[in-house]
Design a protein around this motif. Structure first.
Motif, PDB file in Angstrom:
ATOM      1  N   SER A   1     -15.333 -13.731  16.613  1.00 20.73           N
ATOM      2  CA  SER A   1     -15.291 -13.487  15.174  1.00 20.73           C
ATOM      3  C   SER A   1     -16.308 -12.428  14.826  1.00 20.73           C
ATOM      4  O   SER A   1     -17.430 -12.446  15.328  1.00 20.73           O
ATOM      5  CB  SER A   1     -15.646 -14.765  14.400  1.00 20.73           C
ATOM      6  N   PHE A   2     -15.898 -11.544  13.945  1.00 22.10           N
ATOM      7  CA  PHE A   2     -16.784 -10.483  13.480  1.00 22.10           C
ATOM      8  C   PHE A   2     -16.760 -10.472  11.960  1.00 22.10           C
ATOM      9  O   PHE A   2     -15.867  -9.879  11.352  1.00 22.10           O
ATOM     10  CB  PHE A   2     -16.348  -9.126  14.047  1.00 22.10           C
ATOM     11  N   PRO A   3     -17.734 -11.167  11.336  1.00 22.75           N
ATOM     12  CA  PRO A   3     -17.781 -11.202   9.869  1.00 22.75           C
ATOM     13  C   PRO A   3     -18.012  -9.805   9.295  1.00 22.75           C
ATOM     14  O   PRO A   3     -18.760  -9.007   9.858  1.00 22.75           O
ATOM     15  CB  PRO A   3     -18.976 -12.097   9.562  1.00 22.75           C
ATOM     16  N   MET A   4     -17.371  -9.553   8.184  1.00 27.64           N
ATOM     17  CA  MET A   4     -17.544  -8.271   7.510  1.00 27.64           C
ATOM     18  C   MET A   4     -18.911  -8.209   6.840  1.00 27.64           C
ATOM     19  O   MET A   4     -19.536  -7.165   6.809  1.00 27.64           O
ATOM     20  CB  MET A   4     -16.434  -8.082   6.465  1.00 27.64           C
ATOM     21  N   TYR A   5     -19.355  -9.347   6.318  1.00 22.68           N
ATOM     22  CA  TYR A   5     -20.616  -9.380   5.587  1.00 22.68           C
ATOM     23  C   TYR A   5     -21.557 -10.381   6.228  1.00 22.68           C
ATOM     24  O   TYR A   5     -21.204 -11.534   6.401  1.00 22.68           O
ATOM     25  CB  TYR A   5     -20.378  -9.791   4.129  1.00 22.68           C
ATOM     26  N   GLU A   6     -22.720  -9.929   6.564  1.00 21.75           N
ATOM     27  CA  GLU A   6     -23.773 -10.806   7.055  1.00 21.75           C
ATOM     28  C   GLU A   6     -25.071 -10.372   6.392  1.00 21.75           C
ATOM     29  O   GLU A   6     -25.999  -9.903   7.040  1.00 21.75           O
ATOM     30  CB  GLU A   6     -23.905 -10.710   8.578  1.00 21.75           C
TER      31      GLU A   6
ATOM     32  N   LEU B   1      -8.168 -20.354  15.680  1.00 20.32           N
ATOM     33  CA  LEU B   1      -8.113 -19.618  14.415  1.00 20.32           C
ATOM     34  C   LEU B   1      -9.074 -20.213  13.394  1.00 20.32           C
ATOM     35  O   LEU B   1      -9.843 -19.491  12.753  1.00 20.32           O
ATOM     36  CB  LEU B   1      -6.682 -19.627  13.873  1.00 20.32           C
ATOM     37  N   VAL B   2      -9.051 -21.521  13.239  1.00 17.26           N
ATOM     38  CA  VAL B   2      -9.948 -22.179  12.283  1.00 17.26           C
ATOM     39  C   VAL B   2     -11.400 -21.998  12.716  1.00 17.26           C
ATOM     40  O   VAL B   2     -12.276 -21.736  11.888  1.00 17.26           O
ATOM     41  CB  VAL B   2      -9.587 -23.677  12.110  1.00 17.26           C
ATOM     42  N   HIS B   3     -11.663 -22.100  14.008  1.00 18.06           N
ATOM     43  CA  HIS B   3     -13.017 -21.899  14.526  1.00 18.06           C
ATOM     44  C   HIS B   3     -13.519 -20.502  14.136  1.00 18.06           C
ATOM     45  O   HIS B   3     -14.608 -20.338  13.591  1.00 18.06           O
ATOM     46  CB  HIS B   3     -13.030 -22.078  16.046  1.00 18.06           C
ATOM     47  N   GLY B   4     -12.693 -19.496  14.407  1.00 23.22           N
ATOM     48  CA  GLY B   4     -13.069 -18.135  14.061  1.00 23.22           C
ATOM     49  C   GLY B   4     -13.232 -17.945  12.563  1.00 23.22           C
ATOM     50  O   GLY B   4     -14.154 -17.282  12.094  1.00 23.22           O
ATOM     51  N   PHE B   5     -12.336 -18.546  11.783  1.00 22.80           N
ATOM     52  CA  PHE B   5     -12.391 -18.444  10.325  1.00 22.80           C
ATOM     53  C   PHE B   5     -13.694 -19.039   9.789  1.00 22.80           C
ATOM     54  O   PHE B   5     -14.348 -18.445   8.924  1.00 22.80           O
ATOM     55  CB  PHE B   5     -11.171 -19.150   9.727  1.00 22.80           C
ATOM     56  N   LEU B   6     -14.064 -20.191  10.286  1.00 23.39           N
ATOM     57  CA  LEU B   6     -15.307 -20.817   9.825  1.00 23.39           C
ATOM     58  C   LEU B   6     -16.522 -19.965  10.180  1.00 23.39           C
ATOM     59  O   LEU B   6     -17.475 -19.885   9.401  1.00 23.39           O
ATOM     60  CB  LEU B   6     -15.430 -22.239  10.370  1.00 23.39           C
ATOM     61  N   HIS B   7     -16.489 -19.320  11.336  1.00 25.45           N
ATOM     62  CA  HIS B   7     -17.571 -18.387  11.673  1.00 25.45           C
ATOM     63  C   HIS B   7     -17.646 -17.260  10.640  1.00 25.45           C
ATOM     64  O   HIS B   7     -18.741 -16.848  10.240  1.00 25.45           O
ATOM     65  CB  HIS B   7     -17.384 -17.796  13.066  1.00 25.45           C
ATOM     66  N   LEU B   8     -16.502 -16.761  10.207  1.00 20.08           N
ATOM     67  CA  LEU B   8     -16.492 -15.696   9.200  1.00 20.08           C
ATOM     68  C   LEU B   8     -17.130 -16.153   7.893  1.00 20.08           C
ATOM     69  O   LEU B   8     -17.691 -15.347   7.148  1.00 20.08           O
ATOM     70  CB  LEU B   8     -15.072 -15.208   8.923  1.00 20.08           C
ATOM     71  N   LEU B   9     -17.054 -17.458   7.633  1.00 23.75           N
ATOM     72  CA  LEU B   9     -17.616 -18.010   6.403  1.00 23.75           C
ATOM     73  C   LEU B   9     -19.073 -18.443   6.561  1.00 23.75           C
ATOM     74  O   LEU B   9     -19.667 -18.964   5.625  1.00 23.75           O
ATOM     75  CB  LEU B   9     -16.776 -19.192   5.928  1.00 23.75           C
ATOM     76  N   GLY B  10     -19.636 -18.226   7.761  1.00 29.36           N
ATOM     77  CA  GLY B  10     -21.055 -18.517   7.957  1.00 29.36           C
ATOM     78  C   GLY B  10     -21.371 -19.774   8.739  1.00 29.36           C
ATOM     79  O   GLY B  10     -22.534 -20.073   8.999  1.00 29.36           O
ATOM     80  N   TYR B  11     -20.366 -20.544   9.136  1.00 30.15           N
ATOM     81  CA  TYR B  11     -20.623 -21.712   9.978  1.00 30.15           C
ATOM     82  C   TYR B  11     -21.034 -21.229  11.370  1.00 30.15           C
ATOM     83  O   TYR B  11     -20.622 -20.166  11.816  1.00 30.15           O
ATOM     84  CB  TYR B  11     -19.362 -22.570  10.130  1.00 30.15           C
ATOM     85  N   ASP B  12     -21.831 -22.043  12.048  1.00 29.54           N
ATOM     86  CA  ASP B  12     -22.162 -21.728  13.440  1.00 29.54           C
ATOM     87  C   ASP B  12     -22.374 -23.025  14.207  1.00 29.54           C
ATOM     88  O   ASP B  12     -22.268 -24.110  13.653  1.00 29.54           O
ATOM     89  CB  ASP B  12     -23.367 -20.794  13.545  1.00 29.54           C
TER      90      ASP B  12
ATOM     91  N   GLU C   1     -27.385 -28.684  17.445  1.00 26.08           N
ATOM     92  CA  GLU C   1     -26.514 -29.860  17.459  1.00 26.08           C
ATOM     93  C   GLU C   1     -26.004 -30.238  16.071  1.00 26.08           C
ATOM     94  O   GLU C   1     -24.824 -30.539  15.891  1.00 26.08           O
ATOM     95  CB  GLU C   1     -27.253 -31.050  18.083  1.00 26.08           C
ATOM     96  N   LYS C   2     -26.870 -30.180  15.072  1.00 23.18           N
ATOM     97  CA  LYS C   2     -26.463 -30.549  13.717  1.00 23.18           C
ATOM     98  C   LYS C   2     -25.408 -29.579  13.181  1.00 23.18           C
ATOM     99  O   LYS C   2     -24.395 -29.993  12.626  1.00 23.18           O
ATOM    100  CB  LYS C   2     -27.668 -30.567  12.781  1.00 23.18           C
ATOM    101  N   ALA C   3     -25.634 -28.281  13.357  1.00 19.25           N
ATOM    102  CA  ALA C   3     -24.677 -27.273  12.900  1.00 19.25           C
ATOM    103  C   ALA C   3     -23.356 -27.405  13.650  1.00 19.25           C
ATOM    104  O   ALA C   3     -22.280 -27.261  13.065  1.00 19.25           O
ATOM    105  CB  ALA C   3     -25.269 -25.871  13.071  1.00 19.25           C
ATOM    106  N   GLU C   4     -23.433 -27.690  14.940  1.00 18.97           N
ATOM    107  CA  GLU C   4     -22.223 -27.861  15.740  1.00 18.97           C
ATOM    108  C   GLU C   4     -21.408 -29.047  15.249  1.00 18.97           C
ATOM    109  O   GLU C   4     -20.181 -28.955  15.104  1.00 18.97           O
ATOM    110  CB  GLU C   4     -22.584 -28.048  17.217  1.00 18.97           C
ATOM    111  N   GLN C   5     -22.073 -30.164  14.986  1.00 26.17           N
ATOM    112  CA  GLN C   5     -21.368 -31.345  14.501  1.00 26.17           C
ATOM    113  C   GLN C   5     -20.692 -31.062  13.166  1.00 26.17           C
ATOM    114  O   GLN C   5     -19.540 -31.447  12.945  1.00 26.17           O
ATOM    115  CB  GLN C   5     -22.324 -32.528  14.364  1.00 26.17           C
ATOM    116  N   GLU C   6     -21.381 -30.355  12.283  1.00 20.45           N
ATOM    117  CA  GLU C   6     -20.829 -30.016  10.975  1.00 20.45           C
ATOM    118  C   GLU C   6     -19.610 -29.102  11.116  1.00 20.45           C
ATOM    119  O   GLU C   6     -18.568 -29.340  10.509  1.00 20.45           O
ATOM    120  CB  GLU C   6     -21.889 -29.329  10.114  1.00 20.45           C
ATOM    121  N   MET C   7     -19.749 -28.080  11.958  1.00 28.32           N
ATOM    122  CA  MET C   7     -18.658 -27.124  12.121  1.00 28.32           C
ATOM    123  C   MET C   7     -17.432 -27.773  12.762  1.00 28.32           C
ATOM    124  O   MET C   7     -16.308 -27.598  12.299  1.00 28.32           O
ATOM    125  CB  MET C   7     -19.107 -25.919  12.947  1.00 28.32           C
TER     126      MET C   7
END
Length: 142
Positions: A55-60, A106-117, A121-127
């Motif tokens: 995933s390559f977010p347009m805005y970071e 697709l959803v994994h990549g999409f969530l990365h575009l929205l800032g999830y990572d 461990e906590k971030a992984e569980q949330e994502m």
């Protein structure tokens, strides 16, 4: 990509956007082979190996940058690149459909575009919980 799979994935992105309360936006999705994704991974991430999704977010924007958007244009979220051979292999490994694996990536990549990572461990569980929630809402179950 078949028209049926394209329709499923387009609808899935719409489901994910609704779940994330994103009213409109634009995402580019590209399907490649392992050699192509390896080249992209090497060039942009300095990892000389194939992977399943990038995933390559347009805005970071960081704290020092000002985000500027044109209200008359859709929000450009970024690019998602998926390796089709890797998706097929992983679908077999996880004993679920090719469509489900493509949807997961697709959803994994999409969530990365929205800032999830998934850097910790906590971030992984949330994502991953959010991914499963979206896939379940769309009916793409294991």
């Amino acid at each position: 990509m078949s028209e049926d799979i394209s329709r499923i994935l387009h609808s899935l992105i719409e489901t994910a956007a609704k779940k994330e309360e994103l009213e409109e936006g634009e995402v580019s999705v590209t399907f490649v082979n392992d050699a192509e994704i390896q080249e992209i991974n090497r060039t942009y991430r300095e990892k000389d190996q194939p992977t399943d999704v990038l995933s390559f977010p347009m805005y970071e924007a960081d704290e020092t940058e000002i985000e500027v958007f044109d209200e008359d244009e859709p929000l450009l979220l970024g690019d998602i690149i998926i390796s089709v051979p890797r998706a097929k292999k992983q679908a077999e490994e996880y004993s679920h459909s090719f469509e489900r694996e493509l949807g997961f990536l697709l959803v994994h990549g999409f969530l990365h575009l929205l800032g999830y990572d998934h850097e910790d461990e906590k971030a992984e569980q949330e994502m991953f919980a959010r991914q499963e929630e979206i896939l379940l809402a769309h009916g793409l179950v294991r």
